[in-house]
Structure formats: C-alpha cells, structure tokens
Design a protein around this motif. Structure first.
Motif, PDB file in Angstrom:
ATOM      1  N   ALA A   1      20.850  39.618  12.909  1.00 20.77           N
ATOM      2  CA  ALA A   1      22.152  40.190  13.437  1.00 20.77           C
ATOM      3  C   ALA A   1      22.046  40.922  14.487  1.00 20.77           C
ATOM      4  O   ALA A   1      23.146  41.080  15.378  1.00 20.77           O
ATOM      5  CB  ALA A   1      22.630  40.922  11.963  1.00 20.77           C
TER       6      ALA A   1
ATOM      7  N   LYS B   1      29.206  47.533   9.630  1.00 21.67           N
ATOM      8  CA  LYS B   1      30.686  47.127  10.071  1.00 21.67           C
ATOM      9  C   LYS B   1      31.303  46.051   8.910  1.00 21.67           C
ATOM     10  O   LYS B   1      32.332  46.149   8.375  1.00 21.67           O
ATOM     11  CB  LYS B   1      30.763  46.669  11.333  1.00 21.67           C
TER      12      LYS B   1
ATOM     13  N   ALA C   1      29.159  36.606  14.108  1.00 21.40           N
ATOM     14  CA  ALA C   1      30.604  37.067  14.402  1.00 21.40           C
ATOM     15  C   ALA C   1      31.700  36.539  13.346  1.00 21.40           C
ATOM     16  O   ALA C   1      32.694  37.489  13.216  1.00 21.40           O
ATOM     17  CB  ALA C   1      30.927  36.492  15.835  1.00 21.40           C
TER      18      ALA C   1
ATOM     19  N   LEU D   1      32.833  38.443  10.230  1.00 18.00           N
ATOM     20  CA  LEU D   1      33.579  39.607   9.973  1.00 18.00           C
ATOM     21  C   LEU D   1      34.944  39.388   9.833  1.00 18.00           C
ATOM     22  O   LEU D   1      36.048  40.194   9.706  1.00 18.00           O
ATOM     23  CB  LEU D   1      33.349  40.288  11.466  1.00 18.00           C
TER      24      LEU D   1
ATOM     25  N   ASP E   1      23.902  48.157  12.396  1.00 21.23           N
ATOM     26  CA  ASP E   1      25.346  48.489  12.695  1.00 21.23           C
ATOM     27  C   ASP E   1      26.265  47.499  12.239  1.00 21.23           C
ATOM     28  O   ASP E   1      27.510  47.606  11.622  1.00 21.23           O
ATOM     29  CB  ASP E   1      25.584  48.860  14.151  1.00 21.23           C
ATOM     30  N   PHE E   2      25.919  46.213  12.638  1.00 19.43           N
ATOM     31  CA  PHE E   2      26.435  44.958  11.880  1.00 19.43           C
ATOM     32  C   PHE E   2      26.939  45.037  10.429  1.00 19.43           C
ATOM     33  O   PHE E   2      28.020  44.861  10.256  1.00 19.43           O
ATOM     34  CB  PHE E   2      25.948  43.752  12.480  1.00 19.43           C
TER      35      PHE E   2
ATOM     36  N   ASN F   1      24.061  40.781  18.231  1.00 18.60           N
ATOM     37  CA  ASN F   1      25.122  41.794  18.738  1.00 18.60           C
ATOM     38  C   ASN F   1      24.479  42.744  19.800  1.00 18.60           C
ATOM     39  O   ASN F   1      24.574  43.888  19.612  1.00 18.60           O
ATOM     40  CB  ASN F   1      25.342  42.508  17.461  1.00 18.60           C
TER      41      ASN F   1
END
Length: 376
Positions: free
Chosen positions: A206, A226, A176, A179, A222-223, A210
């Motif tokens: 990851a 992003k 987290a 990001l 997807d992480f 998530n």
C-alpha cells in the motif's frame, strides 16, 4: 611459509595454474546440535540416522493450506518416518519468536521456524537461531539468505487482492479501488502487520501504491487509516470459513493464499477472483530457521534440507507459492513446469526487494504507528 609459496609457484609454472592446488582441509565432525552443515554432522546419511533416532520434529504456526505445508509435512513424515508435532497453527511470526524464548529448555519447544524476512532478521539479531547451511546453499540467491547462515528463504509470493465476485459485482484491482464507497466494510487484511508477515507486506504494498518506498512505509499506514476512516476496513480474519459466510468478501494477502481459496471454496456459492494490484506490486519471501536450542537438532536440520531440496521446492508449487529456487530449477530442468504455469503472470520488471536495514526500519515504523493510526 616461503617454501609453500615457492612450491605453489613451481606447480603453476610446471603444470599450469591450478594443477597442484591446495589440499582441502578435512571438515571436523561436531555434535549435531553444533553442526552448521550436513558435512559437519558427518554427512547426510549420518544426519538422517540421527534425525530418525530423535523421531520427532516440532513445528509451529504451519497451516496446511499455507504454501502447501500440508504436503510438505506429509512428505517429510513418509520419507523419513519422523513424526511432526505442529503447535499454534494460526500463530504469527512474532509469536514464533516469543515461543522459542518462553520454551527454551523444554522438550515441546519449536525446532524450526517459518518467519517473514523482517522477523527472521530480528530473531538473528537476538541470537535465537542456529546457523545452518543446506547442501544447496550456493544455489540460493544472495539476497534470499543470511550471510551468516542463520536463515534462508524457501518460498514467496506477491501481495494480492482476493474478491468474492458473487457478493462484489465489480472486484477491485488496485489499492486506489479499495477506497470506493461500494466496498464499505468489505476489505480485510490477513493479520496484524506488527506481528504477521503477510499483513506487514500488505502495508508495504500500500505504501508503494501511495507515494511511499522501501525507505518510507508510512504512506501504507496512512492508507489503511484512510480505509478505516471511510468505513471500508474490515477487521475480520479472511479465512475460508469467514469468506464462505460472506464476512470478508475482499482480502489483501499473499497470492498463494488467495489462489488457494479458489480450491478451498469450490462447491460453495463463492466465486473467488484474484488480482495483483497494478499500483502496488510487492513481492517477499519467507525464511526458514532453526531454534538455537532446538530439542531435536538433527530433525530440524534435516527439515531444512528437505525444504531446500528439489522435491520440497516443487511441493511449494502445489500450494501456488513461488519456490526460492524457481529460476535455478527452470534452468537445470528440475522445475515442475505444469505447476509453475498456474501461477499468475506479473507484468513489468523482476521484483526488487527491500534491504535488511529497510525492512527493519519499516517494521519499527509499523510497530510504532499502526495502533495509533488504526486503533482497536
């Protein structure tokens, strides 16, 4: 047949169960290229003699700093007088598989392989590996070896976050955190997850951080998509030289690689810190296997024996990797406790591992979706 059964019954009654027993069938000695154990090769002495006669072992993609392969290669050469020729040190697990396909029948072909678990299973399904059970096969946990003997795990680690505190004032300790805007352009992944086991593990970790699971790696993809969208993903290779130049100040890779950077970068202005992300704790091991068409089949089998030996397993600790026999050796008193004490402690329960079908499915999903999600 009835007479044999009656004899066994009388033995049990007269002398107690197991007193007579059945005579063990003698193991048939076969050519070393067909041997699935040292016993089938005529015993360890015979295997060593044949390996020394070959005089060479071809390895591939082994970096000296990776899980102390430098110490292992030096130790093997010194102990047996067998020269190791290591090709493509910066290659990936998939490249190893490609290499043994392309080099079949050549004297320069790799004899042995070091593969991420998912890649080892892929190679086994393609009948590219020679089954071989080392002498300590029964000591290796069941979930760390192929039932058919095609491969066994030798060492492993946890996905970790390395960070140069001299360039990043507050280092991230979770997925987290990565990001956050202060990490723009700073977060590198060790390799491409479609071909490299370390990067694949980073995506799996990851996913666990998530909302994903061993059955669902898509949240990990997807992480990173992003992470790329917000500008934090760094496509550089987080090797010591790049870290020293400030090009990859944050690295997602195995803890034994990140921990190694501390020693490699000593004397520079890098202040390297390592943490296990608390929101995505993922551990995995690396498999050892023999090329089915190894040009040096005896040396290949002896190398496997060396990696699984007490000496070889303790040498893994010198590279901050966790030997697969760590728990077994701790119980029998052969573990180097001093070296083991340097490993980062992990909070919580012992790690769980994805099953073979889960790994295979996850790798397929990554290969189908990674480039579409991340691009160039």
């Amino acid at each position: 047949m009835r007479a044999v059964a009656l004899t066994a019954f009388l033995c049990a009654v007269a002398f107690g169960l197991g007193a007579c027993g059945e005579e063990k069938e003698p193991v048939q000695v076969v050519p070393v290229a067909e041997a699935s154990s040292a016993e089938e090769a005529g015993g360890m002495d015979a295997l060593i003699k044949e390996a020394k006669k070959e005089g060479t072992l071809n390895t591939t993609t082994l970096l000296r700093h990776w899980a102390n392969y430098g110490g292992l290669m030096d130790g093997f050469e010194k102990k047996y007088g067998i020269k190791i020729v290591n090709s493509n040190p910066f290659g990936s697990s998939q490249q190893e598989i490609d290499d043994i396909k392309k080099s079949r029948g050549k004297a320069s072909a790799p004899d042995v392989l070091d593969l991420g678990d998912a890649f080892a299973q892929s190679a086994a399904r393609q009948d590219l590996l020679a089954p071989y059970r080392v002498e300590g096969w029964d000591r290796i946990p069941a979930n760390q070896k192929d039932p058919g003997g095609a491969w066994f795990n030798s060492y492993g680690g946890y996905v970790s976050i390395g960070c140069d505190k001299s360039r990043v004032p507050v280092c991230p300790v979770s997925f987290a955190d990565l990001l956050k805007p202060e990490y723009r352009g700073k977060v590198a992944l060790n390799g491409n997850p479609t071909t490299a086991g370390s990067a694949f593990a980073g995506v799996y970790a990851a996913a666990l951080a998530n909302g994903g699971s061993f059955d669902d790696i898509q949240p990990g993809i997807d992480f990173f998509a992003k992470l790329d969208d917000v500008g934090n993903y760094n496509r550089g290779n987080p090797n010591p030289e790049a870290i020293a130049r400030g090009e990859t100040p944050i690295s997602i890779e195995w803890d034994f690689l990140n921990l190694r950077h501390i020693d490699e970068l000593r004397g520079t202005d890098v202040n390297w810190k390592v943490s296990i992300p608390f929101d995505g704790s993922f551990s995995q091991y690396y498999a050892q296997a023999i090329n089915e068409y190894a040009p040096h089949p005896a040396a290949a089998r002896l190398w496997q024996e060396y990696l699984a030996s007490t000496e070889g397993q303790n040498l893994r600790l010198s590279g901050d990797a966790r030997p697969v026999l760590m728990d077994v050796m701790a119980k029998d008193g052969t573990l180097d406790k001093g070296k083991a004490s340097r490993l980062p402690t992990i909070e919580g329960n012992p790690p769980a591992f994805p099953t073979d079908p889960q790994l295979n499915k996850a790798l397929q999903v990554v290969r189908e979706n990674w480039d579409k999600a991340i691009g160039g």
